[in-house]
Design an enzyme around this catalytic site. Structure first.
Site, mmCIF file in Angstrom:
data_model
loop_
_atom_site.group_PDB
_atom_site.id
_atom_site.type_symbol
_atom_site.label_atom_id
_atom_site.label_comp_id
_atom_site.label_asym_id
_atom_site.label_seq_id
_atom_site.Cartn_x
_atom_site.Cartn_y
_atom_site.Cartn_z
ATOM 1 N N SER A 1 0.807 -1.228 0.000
ATOM 2 C CA SER A 1 0.000 0.000 0.000
ATOM 3 C C SER A 1 0.839 1.276 0.000
ATOM 4 C CB SER A 1 -0.973 0.006 1.186
ATOM 5 O OG SER A 1 -1.905 -1.021 1.019
ATOM 6 N N THR B 1 -5.900 -3.505 7.086
ATOM 7 C CA THR B 1 -5.810 -4.845 6.509
ATOM 8 C C THR B 1 -5.866 -5.888 7.623
ATOM 9 O OG1 THR B 1 -4.549 -6.191 4.963
ATOM 10 C CG2 THR B 1 -3.252 -4.753 6.360
ATOM 11 N N LYS C 1 -9.959 -5.674 9.993
ATOM 12 C CA LYS C 1 -11.058 -5.095 9.210
ATOM 13 C C LYS C 1 -12.392 -5.086 9.968
ATOM 14 C CE LYS C 1 -9.294 -5.916 4.561
ATOM 15 N NZ LYS C 1 -9.550 -6.518 3.253
ATOM 16 N N ASP D 1 -13.235 -2.855 -1.193
ATOM 17 C CA ASP D 1 -12.809 -4.125 -1.809
ATOM 18 C C ASP D 1 -13.694 -4.514 -3.003
ATOM 19 O OD1 ASP D 1 -10.596 -4.593 -0.251
ATOM 20 O OD2 ASP D 1 -11.617 -5.934 1.154
ATOM 21 N N LYS E 1 -21.173 -20.473 7.915
ATOM 22 C CA LYS E 1 -20.706 -19.100 7.687
ATOM 23 C C LYS E 1 -21.274 -18.534 6.391
ATOM 24 C CE LYS E 1 -16.302 -17.709 8.262
ATOM 25 N NZ LYS E 1 -14.847 -17.951 8.425
ATOM 26 N N LEU F 1 -8.295 -13.766 -5.438
ATOM 27 C CA LEU F 1 -8.054 -12.497 -4.749
ATOM 28 C C LEU F 1 -6.615 -12.395 -4.278
ATOM 29 C CD1 LEU F 1 -11.037 -11.927 -4.911
ATOM 30 C CD2 LEU F 1 -11.088 -11.482 -2.465
HETATM 31 P P1 NDP Z 1 -10.655 -14.631 6.073
HETATM 32 O O1 NDP Z 1 -9.704 -15.230 7.051
HETATM 33 O O2 NDP Z 1 -11.640 -13.637 6.558
HETATM 34 O O3 NDP Z 1 -11.477 -15.813 5.347
HETATM 35 C C1 NDP Z 1 -10.825 -16.952 4.900
HETATM 36 C C2 NDP Z 1 -11.770 -17.818 4.069
HETATM 37 O O4 NDP Z 1 -10.998 -18.823 3.438
HETATM 38 C C3 NDP Z 1 -12.851 -18.521 4.863
HETATM 39 O O5 NDP Z 1 -14.014 -18.592 4.073
HETATM 40 C C4 NDP Z 1 -12.225 -19.921 5.076
HETATM 41 O O6 NDP Z 1 -13.187 -20.942 5.241
HETATM 42 C C5 NDP Z 1 -11.548 -20.113 3.756
HETATM 43 N N1 NDP Z 1 -10.418 -21.049 3.743
HETATM 44 C C6 NDP Z 1 -9.202 -20.894 4.326
HETATM 45 N N2 NDP Z 1 -8.399 -21.929 4.022
HETATM 46 C C7 NDP Z 1 -9.115 -22.764 3.232
HETATM 47 C C8 NDP Z 1 -8.845 -24.002 2.593
HETATM 48 N N3 NDP Z 1 -7.663 -24.597 2.716
HETATM 49 N N4 NDP Z 1 -9.818 -24.577 1.850
HETATM 50 C C9 NDP Z 1 -11.014 -23.972 1.717
HETATM 51 N N5 NDP Z 1 -11.345 -22.806 2.303
HETATM 52 C C10 NDP Z 1 -10.395 -22.201 3.053
HETATM 53 O O7 NDP Z 1 -9.711 -14.030 4.925
HETATM 54 P P2 NDP Z 1 -10.051 -12.844 3.898
HETATM 55 O O8 NDP Z 1 -11.403 -13.066 3.352
HETATM 56 O O9 NDP Z 1 -9.764 -11.521 4.506
HETATM 57 O O10 NDP Z 1 -8.938 -13.071 2.757
HETATM 58 C C11 NDP Z 1 -9.009 -14.159 1.833
HETATM 59 C C12 NDP Z 1 -7.951 -13.983 0.744
HETATM 60 O O11 NDP Z 1 -8.212 -12.823 -0.016
HETATM 61 C C13 NDP Z 1 -6.529 -13.827 1.280
HETATM 62 O O12 NDP Z 1 -5.669 -14.601 0.483
HETATM 63 C C14 NDP Z 1 -6.228 -12.339 1.104
HETATM 64 O O13 NDP Z 1 -4.849 -12.108 0.885
HETATM 65 C C15 NDP Z 1 -7.039 -12.032 -0.152
HETATM 66 N N6 NDP Z 1 -7.445 -10.602 -0.252
HETATM 67 C C16 NDP Z 1 -7.028 -9.886 -1.351
HETATM 68 C C17 NDP Z 1 -7.414 -8.564 -1.515
HETATM 69 C C18 NDP Z 1 -6.952 -7.809 -2.718
HETATM 70 O O14 NDP Z 1 -7.098 -6.580 -2.759
HETATM 71 N N7 NDP Z 1 -6.429 -8.461 -3.742
HETATM 72 C C19 NDP Z 1 -8.272 -7.880 -0.524
HETATM 73 C C20 NDP Z 1 -8.687 -8.736 0.567
HETATM 74 C C21 NDP Z 1 -8.264 -10.047 0.687
HETATM 75 P P3 NDP Z 1 -13.796 -21.314 6.704
HETATM 76 O O15 NDP Z 1 -14.843 -20.286 6.989
HETATM 77 O O16 NDP Z 1 -14.355 -22.666 6.500
HETATM 78 O O17 NDP Z 1 -12.641 -21.260 7.667
#
Ligand code: NDP
Length: 280
Positions: free
Chosen positions: A19, A64, A68, A105, A158, A221
């Site tokens: 950023s 970040t 959030k 986002d 969820k 993402l």
């Molecule tokens: P969160 O921790 O809030 O959510 C994670 C999600 O991933 C949950 O739904 C979780 O499922 C799922 N998950 C994690 N590991 C696995 C797996 N091995 N198999 C299946 N599902 C899995 O994270 P965020 O939503 O904040 O971020 C997610 C991704 O998005 C990250 O990689 C982050 O870097 C990226 N991102 C990119 C942005 C950009 O601007 N490009 C902006 C924001 C995020 P469960 O609920 O079952 O645990």
């Protein structure tokens, strides 16, 4: 000469954050003076750190992982899209005291999809994940008129909670979202898939839909210098149009920058080429 506008990003970890680079490039392009810091905090210290930042002349901050959701609790006012997301990635001081929380986002993803020619309208779309980023991008994806939306999360509850939240907030077409726990149970050709899980972070396979249309596209993402694990999975599955989330990162930053600094949206193409080529 006027003082630079004080901006920054809160996170933990935050040392890796792109950023500061992105916002400094925007400022350079627009011939504006900013001071953009990385601000490391702990969950217990985060509220104090935010209050201190704004008291000491801060104008705006990005937020970040993992703050959030906490930032959404802290803001005095939330924009509608931040309320829907229950998460804030942009804080902005208004007048002498109020701090507004926004979430750019979804806007960032939509702008990047548009720039890549990845259309959503009329397609069956799969969104993988129901965490913070999925909450931010789902309403924006719904607004693009997909034919159908499958919301997939291994923890089904969820995804159900997220759908219900959007229905309660009367988000357009939310009642038509189909919630499933495994994408390979979807019995339909899919035209678009967005990975909002952190599966690529752990280099783990994630179940994919069984059938894609010939012109399907997929978007992770997460971003990386080399193709992410999810993008490699899509390649194997025959999905030809693929992109990682670097463009979204830059576009959501451009939306934040415009909120803080006003004026025209900064040009993101120049910043994208610099970041991809690592010439900054
Ligand atoms: P969160 O921790 O809030 O959510 C994670 C999600 O991933 C949950 O739904 C979780 O499922 C799922 N998950 C994690 N590991 C696995 C797996 N091995 N198999 C299946 N599902 C899995 O994270 P965020 O939503 O904040 O971020 C997610 C991704 O998005 C990250 O990689 C982050 O870097 C990226 N991102 C990119 C942005 C950009 O601007 N490009 C902006 C924001 C995020 P469960 O609920 O079952 O645990």
């Amino acid at each position: 000469m006027t003082n630079p506008v004080r901006l920054g990003v809160f996170g933990n970890p935050v040392a890796h954050s792109l950023s500061p680079t992105i916002h400094s490039l925007f400022a350079e392009l627009r011939d504006e003076r900013i001071l953009y810091d990385r601000m490391l905090a702990t969950p217990a210290y985060f509220p104090k750190a935010v209050a201190q930042f704004f008291r000491n002349g801060g104008s705006g901050a990005n937020v970040t992982l993992p703050f959030k959701e906490q930032a959404a609790q802290l803001a005095n006012i939330l924009t509608e899209r931040a309320q829907v997301a229950g998460a804030v990635n942009t804080l902005m001081k208004v007048g002498s005291g109020f701090v507004v929380g926004d979430n750019t986002d979804g806007d960032g993803l939509v702008k990047d999809l548009n720039s890549k020619g990845f259309s959503v309208s009329g397609r069956s779309l799969v969104l993988l994940g129901a965490g913070g980023s999925a909450r931010g991008v789902l309403p924006a994806l719904l607004s693009l008129n997909p034919a159908k939306v499958y919301l997939v999360n291994r923890t089904l509850e969820k995804a159900q909670v997220l759908k219900q939240l959007l229905v309660d907030l009367s988000v357009l077409d939310a009642e038509n979202i189909q919630v499933v726990s495994n994408a390979n149970s979807i019995n339909e050709q899919i035209g678009a898939v967005v990975n909002a899980t952190s599966s690529s972070l752990h280099n783990m396979d994630i179940p994919l839909p069984g059938r894609f249309t010939y012109d399907a596209w997929g978007y992770d993402l997460m971003y990386s210098d080399t193709p992410t694990h999810f993008l490699k999975q899509l390649e194997k599955a025959g999905v030809k149009n693929r992109a990682d989330g670097l463009g979204m990162l830059i576009e959501q930053a451009a939306s934040s920058y415009q909120l803080w600094m006003g004026g025209e949206r900064p040009d993101t193409t120049f910043v994208m080429s610099k970041l991809r080529a690592k010439t900054y």
